[in-house]
Design an enzyme around this catalytic site. Structure first.
Site, PDB file in Angstrom:
ATOM      1  N   ASP A 183       0.821  -1.207   0.000  1.00 23.13           N
ATOM      2  CA  ASP A 183       0.000   0.000   0.000  1.00 23.13           C
ATOM      3  C   ASP A 183       0.862   1.267   0.000  1.00 23.13           C
ATOM      4  O   ASP A 183       1.800   1.390   0.797  1.00 23.13           O
ATOM      5  CB  ASP A 183      -0.908  -0.015   1.243  1.00 23.13           C
TER       6      ASP A 183
ATOM      7  N   GLU B  47       1.548  -0.051  -4.869  1.00 19.25           N
ATOM      8  CA  GLU B  47       0.701   1.103  -5.160  1.00 19.25           C
ATOM      9  C   GLU B  47       1.594   2.327  -5.023  1.00 19.25           C
ATOM     10  O   GLU B  47       2.182   2.555  -3.958  1.00 19.25           O
ATOM     11  CB  GLU B  47      -0.467   1.213  -4.192  1.00 19.25           C
TER      12      GLU B  47
END
Length: 593
Positions: free
Chosen positions: A251, A288
């Site tokens: 993330d 990401e």
């Protein structure tokens, strides 16, 4: 068994095992570590008391183990021993890499009404039949309450108990592997939840040297960071080893504040590749990142970080602007000429590759070397949890687009050069929203989140009463998939279209060709059509409300214009003039004669 904990500033550390105290001693070989041996079995509860007394005086609270493998009573409860060898795996699994993959992002808490691993596992046959290869799970670390997105998790080695705990995750992965599905897990290293986070009591897991949108940064480069990095690295490898996962989605890696010469991400990619060699199966790291930096996935031997893929938000933003006409926020950079933006991304990967970004007020990104970078290193999608759930009402594309435009979005994602990814329910145009929901047990935090979200969208003209209350159980319940929809129209037709496109991707080598430099595009911004060539295949979409005439040119044999392989609505093959007549809001996949 050995109990150990890193607590460098503690004067004493005590193990509490099944309620009984046991003093721990300093490890003479590892500064800051405390250890003791004790008899323990799977499920036994334990915790640590810092600066307390084994004689019962001046006790502090019993804190969960930072490396806890299980939190039966939530993040604030005691930890529990987990014997990973007690689970008998049913399916041998050789692994599955990213080339040729089709990903499917799934949230355990809303994939079914039950919101458990076992209930989700019972629905995995749907994904295998659809042609999915990799299930990408949103975070499953413990967080306060029962329902939430998972990005405020704590206890980074443990599994959220309401989902089914460690055994439930193993059953889910085992079932997936039995169906030929790989499993990727979303892990969050850039911050931990504000509630139930006991790490600061043990040591300098966070630093004021850097600040992030969530407060003090995770300590990756300040004093004490060696142990913090080892903590994160050990957690990541444990997911891959103990739960037989096939990869991790990392993330917001752009939020990892790390100034060291050897970055944590490079260290993680090195260790993951070594573990893959040890286990004899491929393991993937998917980042990401909003940096538009090809070095994220450039191999380490070529000077990059060496992650295996990264999400490509530029492709999403261009596609979203083209489909919806939205131009607010970061869509502004793409909305001026959205089809040109889509064309640029499918040939260059990034839209922002050193170009000016009006949203950021500066130039952004770096060019991708398309002659040496395989296209599967970029993940392409029309929808994700972020791009739906961070909208005011959590509305999907299906809330405003026609089935024809949804079909066009599917065609561009599933026949494009990138590794495609779907968000759960997208494949049938689910009408259920996916909204932001929480279950904070701290009333003050719950109210702060509620007020903050309403204030955020009030700045964009939304009335406070129109913003769903994250703490209201109805917000989560609305976000659960309706599994009666796939059998109903228009959902059934869209589902069949997704299945057809995915089957083509698996059977036609041109659709998994990693050569970005070979993609050729054409588009007409005013007429709202776009076409591109991939090997002997041509894909055309008409996003406009009127029929479009698209000049494709002749096929390989003079006088032929291509054979229709798949079409959303009936389409005639182009004639000898090479002109394709495409109905409004429709798409087609053609093969050269």
């Amino acid at each position: 068994m050995l109990f150990e904990v890193w607590a460098p500033d503690a004067d004493s550390v005590e193990l509490r095992l099944a309620g009984a105290p046991r003093a721990m001693g300093r490890d003479p070989l590892r500064a800051g570590w405390w250890t003791t041996e004790a008899e323990a079995s799977d499920g036994d509860r334990y915790g640590f008391v810092l600066n307390g007394g084994a004689d019962g005086g001046a006790d502090g609270p019993v804190l969960p183990d930072p490396c806890s493998r299980r939190q039966p009573d939530g993040p604030d409860g005691e930890s529990a021993v987990v014997d990973h060898s007690a689970y008998t795996w049913r399916n041998d699994w050789a692994g599955r890499g990213l080339p040729g993959a089709v990903l499917y992002e799934l949230h355990i808490g809303t994939y079914t009404d039950e919101g458990t691993f076992d209930a989700a596992a019972a629905r995995l046959g749907h994904l295998a039949e659809l042609g999915i290869t990799h299930v990408s799970l949103m975070p499953v670390c413990p967080f306060p309450g029962t329902h939430g997105w998972g990005y405020e998790g704590v206890s980074l080695w443990a599994v959220h108990e309401p989902y089914g705990g460690p055994e439930g995750l193993k059953r889910f992965v085992d079932t997936a592997h039995g169906l030929g599905l790989a499993v990727v897990l979303d892990v969050v290293h850039n911050h931990l939840g504000p509630s139930g986070n006991h790490l600061p009591a043990f040591g300098p897991y966070f630093t004021e040297t850097h600040h992030t949108p969530w407060g003090a940064a995770v300590n990756l480069d300040a004093p004490g960071s060696d142990e913090v990095r080892a903590y994160l690295l050990g957690s990541a490898l444990a997911w891959l080893r103990d739960y037989r996962l096939d990869g991790l989605r990392l993330d917001a890696v752009h939020a990892l504040a790390d100034t060291r010469a050897l970055t944590f991400l490079e260290e993680l990619s090195t260790a993951t590749d070594a573990l893959a060699a040890e286990l004899g199966r491929p393991l993937s790291l998917i980042a990401e990142s909003d940096l538009c930096d090809p070095r994220t996935t450039t191999p380490r031997e070529s000077g990059g970080i060496g992650l295996h893929a990264q999400w490509n938000d530029d492709f999403h933003h261009a596609l979203h602007a083209a489909l919806t006409g939205e131009s607010q926020g970061y869509y502004a950079d793409f909305a001026a000429a959205p089809l040109a933006a889509v064309a640029k991304t499918v040939t260059s990967a990034f839209f922002h590759n050193g170009t000016y970004s009006s949203f950021r007020g500066r130039t952004h990104g770096r060019p991708v070397d398309i002659t040496h970078t395989p296209a599967h290193r970029f993940v392409g999608y029309a929808q994700t949890h972020d791009q739906i759930g961070n909208r005011a009402l959590g509305d999907r594309l299906s809330a405003t687009l026609s089935p024809g435009l949804l079909a066009c979005a599917a065609a561009l994602v599933l026949t494009g050069p990138f590794t495609p990814m779907l968000f759960m329910g997208e494949e049938w145009g689910a009408r259920t929203p996916w909204q932001f929901f929480t279950d904070h047990t701290d009333p003050a935090l719950a109210e702060a989140v509620r007020v903050g979200r309403r204030r955020e969208f009030a700045a964009h003209g939304w009335a406070a009463d129109d913003i769903p209350d994250p703490q209201d159980p109805a917000t989560r319940n609305r976000s659960c998939l309706d599994w009666s929809e796939p059998a109903q129209e228009p959902h059934a037709r869209l589902h069949a279209w997704y299945r057809e496109l995915i089957a083509l991707r698996h059977t036609l080598p041109d659709l998994s060709d990693p050569d970005l430099a070979s993609v050729r595009t054409a588009h007409d911004e005013q007429a709202r059509w776009l076409a591109y060539r991939r090997g002997d295949l041509r894909i055309a979409v008409n996003l406009g409300g009127k029929p479009a005439t698209i000049p494709l040119g002749g096929g390989r044999r003079r006088g032929g214009g291509g054979r229709v392989l798949a079409a959303w609505v009936p389409v005639e093959s182009p004639g000898g003039d090479g002109l394709l007549h495409l109905p409004p809001e429709s798409c087609v996949v053609l093969a050269d004669d």
